[in-house]
Design an enzyme around this catalytic site. Structure first.
Site: not given
Ligand SMILES: O=C(O)C(=O)[C@H](O)CO
Ligand SMILES: [Mg+2]
Length: 259
Positions: A143, A240
């Site tokens: 990521e 998120e």
């Molecule tokens: O921070 C982020 O965007 C994530 O997806 C990581 O997993 C840490 O939260």
């Molecule tokens: Mg993330």
């Protein structure tokens, strides 16, 4: 219709970790994700997941001393053994939770480090881990993360992620495309998604600035989510974000997508 996964490291922070599972189910999520389940025995996590009736969309492989400020260890030359042990642990949990993808947090650049060396270490770790995950039927993801929230993070653009994928040469290594991070770092959200679609296994959403709910900032999520649908993305959409009021109170944005 997009399918939403509740990121329990961000949502329902007023509840103990395992109680967040039922709360997410009650509020209409279809799956769960989080940084890591490792503080709880895997059997207990599996029981809570089963009771919730939700799927396990994703979690991160062990990422070093998070509370102490580390943000992954995958690019660090002196942590290769620990990274490999972390993959074993992640696979143990993933099997019990029937989780089909795990995410690697690349790590911070140590002061004065040789970037080429870090890249070599990261690529070597990912090559090895992607093969082990493939044997278990689990996708491995990386990521890119924005440098404003995590200054010094090693992997912060899709261009860099593409280069890592190319060097690793594995067909079991994918990108976790977080719209919030990518809005900060590069914009051009949908055209980039279209270009990398075959290599994107998971997406995450939050608005910018502030990382709040969709609709609290500058990203047009009405358009973005309908584009994901139109383009045939059938993976989970990870929520998120940091709720501005409470998780439940801030879920109005999701109502039109619940059937
Ligand atoms: O921070 C982020 O965007 C994530 O997806 C990581 O997993 C840490 O939260
Ligand atoms: Mg993330």
């Amino acid at each position: 219709m997009p399918k939403f996964s509740a990121n329990l490291s961000f949502l329902y922070q007023d509840l103990p970790f395992l109680d967040r599972f039922a709360a997410a189910a009650r509020d209409g999520f279809g799956a769960l994700e989080y940084l890591g389940p490792y503080a709880e025995p895997k059997e207990k996590v599996a029981d809570a997941l089963k009771a919730s009736g939700l799927k396990q969309a994703l979690f991160n492989v062990p990422s070093g001393d998070w509370a102490g400020g580390e943000r992954g260890i995958a690019c660090l030359p002196d942590r290769v053994e620990e990274f490999r042990a972390g993959i074993s642990l992640a696979l143990d949990y993933a099997k019990v939770l029937d989780c089909r993808q795990v995410n690697v947090i690349s790590g911070l650049v140590p002061e004065g480090a040789d970037l080429e060396m870090l890249e070599k270490v990261l690529v070597g770790n990912l090559k090895n881990a992607a093969a082990r995950c493939a044997d278990a039927g689990i996708k491995l993801l990386i990521e890119p993360i924005n440098l404003r929230d995590i200054p010094g993070f090693f992997l912060s653009s899709t261009a860099h992620a593409e280069r890592i994928l190319e060097k690793a040469g594995s067909d079991n290594l994918y990108i976790q495309y977080d719209f919030y991070h990518m809005q900060i770092m590069q914009g051009d959200l949908i055209p980039t998604f279209v270009r990398l679609k075959e290599k994107i296994a998971h997406v995450q959403i939050a608005d910018n600035p502030g990382r709040g709910e969709p609709g609290t900032g500058e990203i047009n999520y009405g358009f973005t989510l309908s584009e994901l649908d139109r383009l045939g993305y059938d993976g989970w959409v990870g929520c998120e974000y940091r709720p501005k009021a409470g998780t439940r109170e801030g879920l109005g944005w999701m109502k039109p997508y619940l059937t």
